[in-house]
Design an enzyme around this catalytic site. Structure first.
Site, PDB file in Angstrom:
ATOM      1  N   ARG A 123       0.623  -1.283   0.225  1.00  0.00           N
ATOM      2  CA  ARG A 123       0.044  -0.098   0.008  1.00  0.00           C
ATOM      3  C   ARG A 123       0.868   1.133  -0.417  1.00  0.00           C
ATOM      4  O   ARG A 123       0.652   1.947   0.702  1.00  0.00           O
ATOM      5  CB  ARG A 123      -0.792   0.028   1.261  1.00  0.00           C
ATOM      6  CG  ARG A 123      -1.775  -0.578   1.313  1.00  0.00           C
ATOM      7  CD  ARG A 123      -3.357  -0.657   0.634  1.00  0.00           C
ATOM      8  NE  ARG A 123      -3.619  -1.896   0.046  1.00  0.00           N
ATOM      9  CZ  ARG A 123      -5.199  -1.955   1.459  1.00  0.00           C
ATOM     10  NH1 ARG A 123      -5.373  -1.187   1.864  1.00  0.00           N
ATOM     11  NH2 ARG A 123      -6.099  -3.249   0.287  1.00  0.00           N
ATOM     12  N   ARG A 134      -3.914   6.333   0.691  1.00  0.00           N
ATOM     13  CA  ARG A 134      -4.792   7.706   1.123  1.00  0.00           C
ATOM     14  C   ARG A 134      -3.184   8.513   2.014  1.00  0.00           C
ATOM     15  O   ARG A 134      -4.189   9.049   1.951  1.00  0.00           O
ATOM     16  CB  ARG A 134      -5.799   7.666   2.134  1.00  0.00           C
ATOM     17  CG  ARG A 134      -6.891   6.774   1.131  1.00  0.00           C
ATOM     18  CD  ARG A 134      -7.966   6.285   1.883  1.00  0.00           C
ATOM     19  NE  ARG A 134      -8.184   5.527   2.514  1.00  0.00           N
ATOM     20  CZ  ARG A 134      -9.034   4.933   3.042  1.00  0.00           C
ATOM     21  NH1 ARG A 134     -10.009   5.624   3.967  1.00  0.00           N
ATOM     22  NH2 ARG A 134      -8.547   3.233   3.720  1.00  0.00           N
ATOM     23  N   ARG A 178      -7.899  10.739  -6.339  1.00  0.00           N
ATOM     24  CA  ARG A 178      -8.657   9.984  -6.195  1.00  0.00           C
ATOM     25  C   ARG A 178      -9.708  10.307  -6.071  1.00  0.00           C
ATOM     26  O   ARG A 178     -10.901   9.835  -6.468  1.00  0.00           O
ATOM     27  CB  ARG A 178      -8.371   8.942  -5.115  1.00  0.00           C
ATOM     28  CG  ARG A 178      -9.532   8.723  -4.846  1.00  0.00           C
ATOM     29  CD  ARG A 178      -9.334   6.900  -4.793  1.00  0.00           C
ATOM     30  NE  ARG A 178      -9.730   6.071  -4.172  1.00  0.00           N
ATOM     31  CZ  ARG A 178     -11.157   6.440  -4.325  1.00  0.00           C
ATOM     32  NH1 ARG A 178     -12.080   7.084  -4.645  1.00  0.00           N
ATOM     33  NH2 ARG A 178     -11.934   5.564  -2.427  1.00  0.00           N
ATOM     34  N   ASP A 206      -6.454  -3.945  -7.131  1.00  0.00           N
ATOM     35  CA  ASP A 206      -7.037  -3.947  -6.315  1.00  0.00           C
ATOM     36  C   ASP A 206      -7.739  -5.495  -6.417  1.00  0.00           C
ATOM     37  O   ASP A 206      -7.511  -6.181  -7.192  1.00  0.00           O
ATOM     38  CB  ASP A 206      -8.505  -3.323  -5.900  1.00  0.00           C
ATOM     39  CG  ASP A 206      -8.524  -3.661  -4.016  1.00  0.00           C
ATOM     40  OD1 ASP A 206      -8.783  -3.149  -3.448  1.00  0.00           O
ATOM     41  OD2 ASP A 206      -9.932  -4.655  -3.644  1.00  0.00           O
ATOM     42  N   TYR A 224     -14.273 -12.255   1.276  1.00  0.00           N
ATOM     43  CA  TYR A 224     -15.116 -11.634  -0.039  1.00  0.00           C
ATOM     44  C   TYR A 224     -16.850 -11.618  -0.340  1.00  0.00           C
ATOM     45  O   TYR A 224     -17.340 -11.706  -0.110  1.00  0.00           O
ATOM     46  CB  TYR A 224     -14.669 -10.415  -0.246  1.00  0.00           C
ATOM     47  CG  TYR A 224     -13.086  -9.518   0.218  1.00  0.00           C
ATOM     48  CD1 TYR A 224     -14.202  -8.832   1.463  1.00  0.00           C
ATOM     49  CD2 TYR A 224     -12.281  -9.922   0.124  1.00  0.00           C
ATOM     50  CE1 TYR A 224     -13.016  -7.881   2.474  1.00  0.00           C
ATOM     51  CE2 TYR A 224     -11.087  -8.477   0.665  1.00  0.00           C
ATOM     52  CZ  TYR A 224     -11.333  -7.866   2.117  1.00  0.00           C
ATOM     53  OH  TYR A 224     -10.333  -7.389   2.701  1.00  0.00           O
TER      54      TYR A 224
HETATM   55  O1  CP3 Z   1      -0.007  -1.686  -2.456  1.00  0.00           O
HETATM   56  C1  CP3 Z   1      -0.475  -0.789  -2.792  1.00  0.00           C
HETATM   57  O2  CP3 Z   1       0.157   0.487  -3.317  1.00  0.00           O
HETATM   58  C2  CP3 Z   1      -1.076  -1.345  -4.595  1.00  0.00           C
HETATM   59  C3  CP3 Z   1      -2.187  -1.337  -4.679  1.00  0.00           C
HETATM   60  C4  CP3 Z   1      -3.590  -1.758  -4.097  1.00  0.00           C
HETATM   61  C5  CP3 Z   1      -4.626  -1.622  -3.454  1.00  0.00           C
HETATM   62  N1  CP3 Z   1      -5.509  -2.707  -3.080  1.00  0.00           N
HETATM   63  C6  CP3 Z   1      -5.353  -0.543  -4.152  1.00  0.00           C
HETATM   64  C7  CP3 Z   1      -6.031  -0.082  -2.328  1.00  0.00           C
HETATM   65  C8  CP3 Z   1      -3.543  -3.051  -2.926  1.00  0.00           C
HETATM   66  C9  CP3 Z   1      -1.730  -4.331  -2.995  1.00  0.00           C
HETATM   67  C10 CP3 Z   1      -3.838  -3.497  -3.109  1.00  0.00           C
HETATM   68  C11 CP3 Z   1      -4.973  -5.576  -2.143  1.00  0.00           C
HETATM   69  C12 CP3 Z   1      -6.105  -5.644  -1.453  1.00  0.00           C
HETATM   70  N2  CP3 Z   1      -6.999  -4.518  -1.631  1.00  0.00           N
HETATM   71  C13 CP3 Z   1      -6.334  -6.113  -0.369  1.00  0.00           C
HETATM   72  C14 CP3 Z   1      -4.879  -7.199   0.075  1.00  0.00           C
HETATM   73  C15 CP3 Z   1      -3.688  -6.207   1.105  1.00  0.00           C
HETATM   74  C16 CP3 Z   1      -4.153  -6.168   2.515  1.00  0.00           C
HETATM   75  O3  CP3 Z   1      -4.300  -5.084   2.547  1.00  0.00           O
HETATM   76  O4  CP3 Z   1      -4.310  -7.219   3.462  1.00  0.00           O
HETATM   77  C17 CP3 Z   1      -7.446  -6.129   0.654  1.00  0.00           C
HETATM   78  C18 CP3 Z   1      -7.270  -7.584   1.503  1.00  0.00           C
HETATM   79  C19 CP3 Z   1      -7.701  -5.887  -0.465  1.00  0.00           C
HETATM   80  C20 CP3 Z   1      -9.333  -4.913  -0.549  1.00  0.00           C
HETATM   81  C21 CP3 Z   1      -9.320  -3.574  -0.469  1.00  0.00           C
HETATM   82  N3  CP3 Z   1      -9.291  -2.596  -1.058  1.00  0.00           N
HETATM   83  C22 CP3 Z   1      -9.484  -2.456   1.366  1.00  0.00           C
HETATM   84  C23 CP3 Z   1      -8.966  -3.632   2.766  1.00  0.00           C
HETATM   85  C24 CP3 Z   1      -9.594  -1.642   1.168  1.00  0.00           C
HETATM   86  C25 CP3 Z   1     -10.004  -0.836   2.758  1.00  0.00           C
HETATM   87  C26 CP3 Z   1     -10.737  -0.189   3.169  1.00  0.00           C
HETATM   88  C27 CP3 Z   1     -10.705   1.559   2.961  1.00  0.00           C
HETATM   89  O5  CP3 Z   1     -11.192   2.353   2.537  1.00  0.00           O
HETATM   90  O6  CP3 Z   1     -10.204   1.331   4.084  1.00  0.00           O
HETATM   91  C28 CP3 Z   1      -9.657  -1.770  -0.407  1.00  0.00           C
HETATM   92  C29 CP3 Z   1      -9.541  -0.412  -0.477  1.00  0.00           C
HETATM   93  C30 CP3 Z   1      -8.405   0.421  -1.229  1.00  0.00           C
HETATM   94  N4  CP3 Z   1      -7.790  -0.399  -2.005  1.00  0.00           N
HETATM   95  C31 CP3 Z   1      -7.541   1.753  -1.097  1.00  0.00           C
HETATM   96  C32 CP3 Z   1      -5.964   1.227  -1.976  1.00  0.00           C
HETATM   97  C33 CP3 Z   1      -5.268   2.471  -2.018  1.00  0.00           C
HETATM   98  C34 CP3 Z   1      -7.570   2.090   0.099  1.00  0.00           C
HETATM   99  C35 CP3 Z   1      -7.688   3.807  -0.460  1.00  0.00           C
HETATM  100  C36 CP3 Z   1      -8.517   3.946  -1.901  1.00  0.00           C
HETATM  101  O7  CP3 Z   1     -10.445   4.390  -1.266  1.00  0.00           O
HETATM  102  O8  CP3 Z   1      -8.664   5.228  -2.786  1.00  0.00           O
END
Ligand code: CP3
Length: 340
Positions: free
Chosen positions: A14, A18, A27, A63, A138
């Site tokens: 990540r 954010r 975003r 994602d 999920y």
């Molecule tokens: O790592 C990176 O910089 C690459 C981008 C990346 C995202 N998601 C973008 C994202 C990666 C590698 C993921 C993987 C992902 N997505 C996982 C596995 C990694 C982990 O954290 O365990 C999981 C479980 C997800 C599912 C998911 N998508 C979650 C739990 C969330 C967070 C929800 C929140 O807002 O707190 C997301 C949204 C998400 N995917 C964000 C990002 C940068 C959050 C920011 C946004 O909504 O723009």
């Protein structure tokens, strides 16, 4: 793999997220899935952290749910919540109706993003996919879950349907990762983030077979295969058996113990507690040096956090952390005192 290096490589899960004001600006007014599906925007998001700090790898901006949506499952990603699947998969009919992902036809925009990134990047690009248990959770729960109770209920109530779900997801993610490597990704990571919710018996019987097939089918690719999960202390030896060449560890297990559990023939990635990065620099430095001391200069340590960067992290802390890891390990591979 586990080649000697001049200094310990470091990147952050990540690292494009954010916590970066420039990510929040990109975003603004856009859905995250729109970012993921628009190659120019996904390239830009991937590049943001690299303009701030000399991390040793980029991770594709996407994602884990992007390929799942492409398999025809209606879903969205809600800010502050995560993936939401309005019609969760609960019955065996729905599972048996799932079809395997065709990456070239169904996620061409991801492959295009990878190709564009390779033209811009001077560091290796890491591709990724979700692990079968995490994706299934999920799909079955319909969203993030504390106890994964419906998922575990399906697993135990109908092992045949569960196994089909694991293999459809595993085969699809294997095809997806292979396509990313063919498009130019130089390493791939499987995020089975929530696998640590299982006890070793259930992981062994219900998740390991499909995961082993996933990694086994990628073994001919000449790239590091990283396998990561959270809370996996008791699962580490099984995760090693799944066939990855690098095992990601969260912060709950001291790194030297994690390495002992997976064996020194695989590399390890981790494992600073991401929450520590919200503390003053002195605390971050102390904890980071402990991770480095535990890695003991053995070849095959990739410095990372134990999970993704948290939204409240000051970017300057990560910038200093990258410098610290580089400075303290410069030319010192093998020179660290052994021991915790
Ligand atoms: O790592 C990176 O910089 C690459 C981008 C990346 C995202 N998601 C973008 C994202 C990666 C590698 C993921 C993987 C992902 N997505 C996982 C596995 C990694 C982990 O954290 O365990 C999981 C479980 C997800 C599912 C998911 N998508 C979650 C739990 C969330 C967070 C929800 C929140 O807002 O707190 C997301 C949204 C998400 N995917 C964000 C990002 C940068 C959050 C920011 C946004 O909504 O723009």
């Amino acid at each position: 793999m586990r080649q000697s290096v001049d200094r310990t490589p470091v990147w952050f899960m990540r690292q494009a997220g954010r916590y970066l004001p420039e990510y929040r600006a990109l975003r603004e007014g856009r859905d995250i899935l729109e970012l993921c599906r628009t190659p120019e925007l996904a390239v830009e998001a991937t590049m943001l952290p690299l303009r701030r700090m000399p991390v040793d790898a980029a991770i594709l901006f996407s994602d884990i749910m992007v390929p799942v949506a492409a398999m025809g499952i209606d879903l969205r990603i809600d800010p502050g919540i995560g993936p939401v699947v309005p019609d969760p998969i609960r019955g065996n009919d729905e599972v048996w109706r799932l079809r395997t992902l065709d990456p070239q036809a169904e996620v061409p925009f991801v492959l295009e993003t990878v190709r564009l990134l390779r033209k811009e990047l001077s560091v290796p690009l890491i591709g990724f996919a979700g692990g079968p248990f995490t994706l299934a959770s999920y799909l079955v729960e319909g969203g993030p879950s504390r106890n994964h109770e419906r998922t575990k209920a399906l697993m135990h109530a109908d092992p045949e349907t569960w196994s089909h779900l694991m293999f459809v997801l595993g085969t699809s993610m294997a095809a997806y990762l292979r396509a990313q490597v063919e498009a130019g990704a130089q390493a791939v990571q499987v995020f089975d983030s929530w696998a640590g919710a299982l006890d070793p018996d259930d992981y062994l019987h219900f998740v390991l077979p499909a995961t082993r097939e996933l990694f086994g089918s990628l073994a001919d690719l000449d790239v590091p295969l990283i396998h990561f999960g959270v809370g996996t202390g008791e699962l580490l030896p099984l995760m090693r058996d799944a066939g990855a060449t690098v095992v990601g560890v969260d912060w709950r297990v001291p790194l030297h113990e994690a390495w002992e559990r997976v064996g020194y023939d695989v590399a390890v990635q981790g494992n600073l507690d991401p929450a520590v990065c919200l503390a003053p620099w002195e605390a971050v430095e102390k904890k980071a040096l402990t991770v480095l001391r535990r890695a003991a200069g053995r070849p095959g340590h990739v410095f990372n956090l134990g999970h993704g960067v948290l939204p409240g992290t000051p970017p300057e802390i990560l910038e200093r952390l990258v410098d610290l890891v580089h400075e303290r390990t410069e030319g010192s591979a093998g020179a660290w005192e052994e021991g915790p």
